[in-house]
Write a protein that holds these residues in place. Structure first.
Motif, PDB file in Angstrom:
ATOM      1  N   LEU A  55       0.827  -1.469   0.224  1.00 58.70           N
ATOM      2  CA  LEU A  55       0.206  -0.140  -0.073  1.00 58.70           C
ATOM      3  C   LEU A  55       1.165   1.732   0.305  1.00 58.70           C
ATOM      4  O   LEU A  55       0.753   2.392  -0.763  1.00 58.70           O
ATOM      5  CB  LEU A  55      -0.918  -0.104   1.139  1.00 58.70           C
ATOM      6  N   LEU A  56       1.618   1.175   0.607  1.00 60.59           N
ATOM      7  CA  LEU A  56       2.703   2.405   0.761  1.00 60.59           C
ATOM      8  C   LEU A  56       2.938   2.726   0.101  1.00 60.59           C
ATOM      9  O   LEU A  56       3.722   3.539  -0.523  1.00 60.59           O
ATOM     10  CB  LEU A  56       3.094   2.495   2.181  1.00 60.59           C
ATOM     11  N   ILE A  57       4.311   1.824  -0.879  1.00 60.84           N
ATOM     12  CA  ILE A  57       5.280   2.384  -1.938  1.00 60.84           C
ATOM     13  C   ILE A  57       4.650   2.216  -2.938  1.00 60.84           C
ATOM     14  O   ILE A  57       4.687   3.771  -4.035  1.00 60.84           O
ATOM     15  CB  ILE A  57       6.043   0.961  -2.383  1.00 60.84           C
ATOM     16  N   PRO A  58       3.424   2.221  -3.609  1.00 56.94           N
ATOM     17  CA  PRO A  58       2.513   2.544  -5.142  1.00 56.94           C
ATOM     18  C   PRO A  58       1.542   3.901  -4.778  1.00 56.94           C
ATOM     19  O   PRO A  58       1.789   4.471  -5.131  1.00 56.94           O
ATOM     20  CB  PRO A  58       1.124   1.340  -5.212  1.00 56.94           C
ATOM     21  N   GLY A  59       0.997   3.941  -3.284  1.00 56.37           N
ATOM     22  CA  GLY A  59       0.260   5.254  -2.817  1.00 56.37           C
ATOM     23  C   GLY A  59       1.380   6.764  -2.781  1.00 56.37           C
ATOM     24  O   GLY A  59       1.044   8.007  -2.980  1.00 56.37           O
ATOM     25  N   GLY A  60       2.661   5.992  -1.847  1.00 58.28           N
ATOM     26  CA  GLY A  60       4.272   7.452  -1.953  1.00 58.28           C
ATOM     27  C   GLY A  60       4.310   7.176  -3.612  1.00 58.28           C
ATOM     28  O   GLY A  60       4.478   8.767  -3.209  1.00 58.28           O
ATOM     29  N   ILE A  89       4.208  11.573  -4.964  1.00 54.36           N
ATOM     30  CA  ILE A  89       5.169  12.559  -5.446  1.00 54.36           C
ATOM     31  C   ILE A  89       5.449  12.825  -6.413  1.00 54.36           C
ATOM     32  O   ILE A  89       5.675  13.604  -6.763  1.00 54.36           O
ATOM     33  CB  ILE A  89       6.550  11.048  -4.334  1.00 54.36           C
ATOM     34  N   THR A  90       4.609  11.317  -7.984  1.00 54.77           N
ATOM     35  CA  THR A  90       4.502  12.089  -8.703  1.00 54.77           C
ATOM     36  C   THR A  90       4.027  13.151  -9.177  1.00 54.77           C
ATOM     37  O   THR A  90       4.568  13.687 -10.216  1.00 54.77           O
ATOM     38  CB  THR A  90       4.410  10.620  -9.305  1.00 54.77           C
ATOM     39  N   TYR A  91       2.136  13.224  -8.568  1.00 51.51           N
ATOM     40  CA  TYR A  91       2.025  14.126  -8.465  1.00 51.51           C
ATOM     41  C   TYR A  91       2.394  15.474  -8.200  1.00 51.51           C
ATOM     42  O   TYR A  91       2.250  16.293  -8.689  1.00 51.51           O
ATOM     43  CB  TYR A  91       0.633  13.456  -8.075  1.00 51.51           C
ATOM     44  N   SER A  92       2.962  15.047  -7.083  1.00 49.16           N
ATOM     45  CA  SER A  92       3.019  16.601  -6.594  1.00 49.16           C
ATOM     46  C   SER A  92       4.152  17.451  -7.349  1.00 49.16           C
ATOM     47  O   SER A  92       4.644  18.754  -7.343  1.00 49.16           O
ATOM     48  CB  SER A  92       3.778  15.901  -4.883  1.00 49.16           C
ATOM     49  N   GLU A  93       5.170  16.459  -7.958  1.00 46.14           N
ATOM     50  CA  GLU A  93       6.537  16.913  -8.419  1.00 46.14           C
ATOM     51  C   GLU A  93       5.946  16.991 -10.112  1.00 46.14           C
ATOM     52  O   GLU A  93       6.974  16.880 -10.516  1.00 46.14           O
ATOM     53  CB  GLU A  93       7.662  16.077  -8.566  1.00 46.14           C
ATOM     54  N   TRP A  94       4.917  16.780 -10.218  1.00 42.27           N
ATOM     55  CA  TRP A  94       4.809  16.366 -11.790  1.00 42.27           C
ATOM     56  C   TRP A  94       5.570  17.550 -12.927  1.00 42.27           C
ATOM     57  O   TRP A  94       6.263  17.579 -13.605  1.00 42.27           O
ATOM     58  CB  TRP A  94       3.917  15.868 -12.328  1.00 42.27           C
ATOM     59  N   LEU A 137       7.676   8.751 -13.975  1.00 42.83           N
ATOM     60  CA  LEU A 137       7.235   7.067 -12.644  1.00 42.83           C
ATOM     61  C   LEU A 137       7.990   6.482 -12.636  1.00 42.83           C
ATOM     62  O   LEU A 137       8.373   6.053 -11.314  1.00 42.83           O
ATOM     63  CB  LEU A 137       6.656   6.076 -13.606  1.00 42.83           C
ATOM     64  N   LEU A 138       9.268   6.731 -13.198  1.00 44.52           N
ATOM     65  CA  LEU A 138      11.070   5.565 -12.432  1.00 44.52           C
ATOM     66  C   LEU A 138      11.344   6.379 -10.933  1.00 44.52           C
ATOM     67  O   LEU A 138      11.432   5.927 -10.333  1.00 44.52           O
ATOM     68  CB  LEU A 138      11.529   5.561 -13.484  1.00 44.52           C
ATOM     69  N   ASN A 139      11.468   7.514 -11.132  1.00 43.42           N
ATOM     70  CA  ASN A 139      11.454   8.635  -9.916  1.00 43.42           C
ATOM     71  C   ASN A 139      10.732   8.806  -8.676  1.00 43.42           C
ATOM     72  O   ASN A 139      11.143   8.767  -7.725  1.00 43.42           O
ATOM     73  CB  ASN A 139      12.624  10.235 -10.456  1.00 43.42           C
ATOM     74  N   GLY A 140       9.574   8.658  -9.241  1.00 50.53           N
ATOM     75  CA  GLY A 140       8.190   8.831  -8.546  1.00 50.53           C
ATOM     76  C   GLY A 140       8.373   7.481  -7.184  1.00 50.53           C
ATOM     77  O   GLY A 140       7.943   7.075  -7.120  1.00 50.53           O
TER      78      GLY A 140
END
Length: 450
Positions: A240-245, A249-254, A269-272
């Motif tokens: 749950l935590l890894i996909p959620g994180g 992070i990807t959305y916040s830093e896109w 996606l890789l860096n997220g």
């Protein structure tokens, strides 16, 4: 001899051996890093720099006050690598053995239940625990080192010896969740290279699961119904935590031009994914953490505070503690008298232990954050809190303020790394071993809540 024996330290609890052992390792590492041969150039490292780096290595944190490849010589780098290996192996072994000790000190009925639940840790099988941790460590570190060595050799034209050295160093640092890197920019130069980032992320995840989980998966991978409650919680929380994180992070830093915006969609996606794994608590970074948004910092704070699995190289309060408290909340909201997790009921004593560890950890974060914020007004509170949580949760991620902190605050981070690494393990075992039976109960009181 009797008179001399009186002056020797007397350890009344296994936790004291753990603290003394890790403190001794830090002391030895500090002495070695203080030698002139450990530093590039004619002068030797200062005591605080050597102490900070040795503590960060033994506690597998990764926070640094000096540039690792530029400041330390090859001898110093090898010392740091040795401290990481000793600290990581010692943590997994110590935590696993404490599970054995706790299971042997409880009642017969509870002991039988523990034996059924912790199939990976048989009662009294100390040798198998130690050798098992060693085999697991060597296996994952060797596989990761091999992949990294081949990639650096073929993709970056590194000489074989240099590629092998870099591969081994980063593999050990990754599996032990240390986050030390021999590149001044950590792994930012590999932001678009999945052959470097993914093996390191996988090693971090496996090291953060813990030896009991890894051994149980090896034995009963195809029979999830027979997994222990600890393994089920650890794997479910990780899933749950890894996909959620990653999504957060990807959305916040896109659209952040200083981090993910210049990258392609696959690279984003890789860096997220990579930066969702690192707070478990590795500390490598493939984009500039200092340039992330404040919202990303706050989300990373939460991931760092939760950490990884128990009896692993990861830090934080551990996913089992966090999700057990989450189940307690759900049970209370539903009005259920018992806390049921999967197919097991969790006792009130375990609930109290989880609550105690969590609240004490909150205090261990809040008080140092206030101290850093008051002592350095030029540093914002969100940066101070990020640094403190990173130290306490032994993560190693930083917004770039570690080396600019005053000496007193750096010394406080040293203590925080030590407490954050050993505190939850030793304190939880102390709570489990401390079992006092009362012959009477006081009348029940009901204070107003909320």
């Amino acid at each position: 001899m009797r008179a001399a024996a009186r002056w020797l330290p007397r350890f009344q609890h296994p936790a004291q051996f753990v603290v003394a052992g890790f403190a001794s390792a830090i002391a030895v590492g500090t002495v070695l890093l203080s030698l002139p041969v450990a530093r590039e150039g004619p002068a030797s490292a200062s005591f605080l720099d050597a102490l900070f780096t040795a503590t960060s290595g033994v506690c597998v944190t990764g926070l640094i006050v000096v540039d690792t490849p530029g400041y330390w010589s090859t001898f110093g780098e090898v010392v740091i690598l040795g401290l990481i290996q000793v600290g990581g192996f010692g943590l997994m072994t110590t935590a696993s053995l404490l599970v054995l000790l706790v299971s042997r000190r409880i009642g017969l009925r509870s002991r039988l239940t523990a034996a059924a639940e912790t199939k990976s840790l048989g009662l009294g099988d100390v040798r198998r625990v130690v050798t098992g941790v060693a085999k697991v460590s060597v296996l994952f570190e060797f596989a990761t080192a091999l992949i990294l060595t081949v990639r650096l050799l073929i993709g970056y034209d590194e000489p074989l010896g240099r590629a092998a050295y870099l591969g081994v160093f980063h593999a050990i640092s990754a599996f032990n969740n240390a986050g030390f890197s021999l590149y001044s920019d950590s792994l930012m130069r590999f932001a678009t290279d999945p052959w470097v980032l993914i093996p390191i992320a996988v090693a971090v995840i496996c090291g953060g699961l813990g030896f009991p989980v890894l051994l149980e998966l090896r034995r009963e991978f195809r029979q999830p119904r027979r997994w222990s409650l600890h393994t089920k919680i650890t794997l479910s929380a990780t899933a749950l935590l890894i996909p959620g994180g990653m999504a957060f992070i990807t959305y916040s830093e896109w659209d952040n031009d200083a981090t993910l915006a210049p990258l392609s969609v696959p690279a984003k996606l890789l860096n997220g994914f990579f930066h969702s794994v690192m707070p478990r608590t590795a500390g490598f970074n493939s984009v500039d953490v200092e340039q992330m948004t404040e919202g990303t910092w706050l989300g990373t704070d939460v991931l760092m505070f939760i950490g990884g699995g128990s009896a692993s190289t990861a830090g934080g309060i551990k996913v089992t503690t966090f999700f057990l408290l989450l189940f307690v909340i759900v049970a209370e909201i539903r009005g259920q008298r018992a806390v049921n997790v999967f197919d097991r009921q969790v006792g009130a004593r375990v609930q109290r232990q989880a609550l105690t560890v969590a609240l004490l950890s909150v205090a261990a974060v809040v008080i140092p954050t206030i101290i850093v914020a008051e002592a350095t007004p030029e540093i914002s509170t969100d940066r101070a809190m990020f640094e403190v949580i990173s130290a306490f949760s032994t993560v190693g991620l930083s917004t770039g303020i570690t080396d600019s902190l005053p000496g007193a605050e750096q010394a406080m981070l040293v203590l925080l790394m030590f407490v954050g690494r050993l505190g939850p393990i030793t304190f939880a075992s102390a709570l489990a071993l401390r079992n006092q039976e009362k012959l009477y109960d006081l009348p029940e009181g009901r204070p107003i809540i909320g």
